[in-house]
Design a protein around this motif. Structure first.
Motif, mmCIF file in Angstrom:
data_model
loop_
_atom_site.group_PDB
_atom_site.id
_atom_site.type_symbol
_atom_site.label_atom_id
_atom_site.label_comp_id
_atom_site.label_asym_id
_atom_site.label_seq_id
_atom_site.Cartn_x
_atom_site.Cartn_y
_atom_site.Cartn_z
ATOM 1 N N ARG A 55 -0.008 -11.917 7.187
ATOM 2 C CA ARG A 55 1.187 -12.630 6.697
ATOM 3 C C ARG A 55 1.684 -13.632 7.741
ATOM 4 N N MET A 56 1.626 -13.256 9.020
ATOM 5 C CA MET A 56 2.052 -14.183 10.068
ATOM 6 C C MET A 56 1.138 -15.405 10.096
ATOM 7 N N ALA A 57 -0.173 -15.195 9.950
ATOM 8 C CA ALA A 57 -1.116 -16.319 9.927
ATOM 9 C C ALA A 57 -0.872 -17.195 8.703
ATOM 10 N N ASP A 89 4.514 -15.228 19.902
ATOM 11 C CA ASP A 89 5.550 -15.760 20.790
ATOM 12 C C ASP A 89 6.801 -16.145 20.008
ATOM 13 N N ASP A 90 6.625 -16.603 18.764
ATOM 14 C CA ASP A 90 7.774 -16.939 17.916
ATOM 15 C C ASP A 90 8.607 -15.693 17.622
ATOM 16 N N SER A 94 12.414 -14.949 18.886
ATOM 17 C CA SER A 94 13.456 -14.616 17.921
ATOM 18 C C SER A 94 14.169 -13.320 18.284
ATOM 19 N N ILE A 95 13.404 -12.330 18.704
ATOM 20 C CA ILE A 95 13.995 -11.048 19.115
ATOM 21 C C ILE A 95 14.873 -11.255 20.347
ATOM 22 N N ALA A 96 14.399 -12.041 21.309
ATOM 23 C CA ALA A 96 15.181 -12.302 22.515
ATOM 24 C C ALA A 96 16.480 -13.035 22.172
ATOM 25 N N ALA A 97 16.414 -13.993 21.241
ATOM 26 C CA ALA A 97 17.617 -14.722 20.835
ATOM 27 C C ALA A 97 18.611 -13.792 20.153
ATOM 28 N N ASP A 98 18.106 -12.868 19.328
ATOM 29 C CA ASP A 98 18.990 -11.896 18.674
ATOM 30 C C ASP A 98 19.664 -10.998 19.705
#
Length: 113
Positions: A16-18, A25-26, A30-34
């Motif tokens: 699904r990611m592909a 890395d995306d 996103s997790i780091a931003a959250d």
């Protein structure tokens, strides 16, 4: 979860990611931003909505203040959270008696019933 189910889930997620062009890395960014957003939060409601106190207030803040609730009621105390997390809170997931009568009726067994 057994290893076969886990491998199947990982393969599905990678497919699904592909399909959508999402790189690992995306996801990490996103997790780091959250996490940063949650750490910067100054107010939180019971549903988990947060606000950092900057910019226009979100709808949940407008609703609770319109209803007469104090915004300070929703203030997050960083020192209280740090204390409660490090004060040796009990981790019930490792309790061998969870869900048994020993966990729910301690007075019966203490009294010798």
């Amino acid at each position: 979860m057994d290893e076969r189910k886990r491998d199947s889930m990982v393969a599905y997620l990678r497919r699904r990611m592909a399909e959508f062009g999402i790189e690992p890395d995306d996801v990490a960014a996103s997790i780091a931003a959250d996490q940063e957003r949650l750490q910067a939060a100054r107010y939180r409601d019971a549903a988990g909505h947060t606000w950092d106190g900057k910019g226009a207030p979100p709808q949940w803040v407008v609703q609770v203040t319109s209803a007469g609730q104090s915004l300070e009621h929703f203030a997050i105390s960083k020192t209280t959270e740090a204390k409660s997390a490090s004060s040796g809170a009990v981790n019930w997931r490792n309790d061998p008696f969870a869900g048994t009568r020993l966990a729910t009726k301690p007075q019966e067994f203490a009294a010798g019933a």
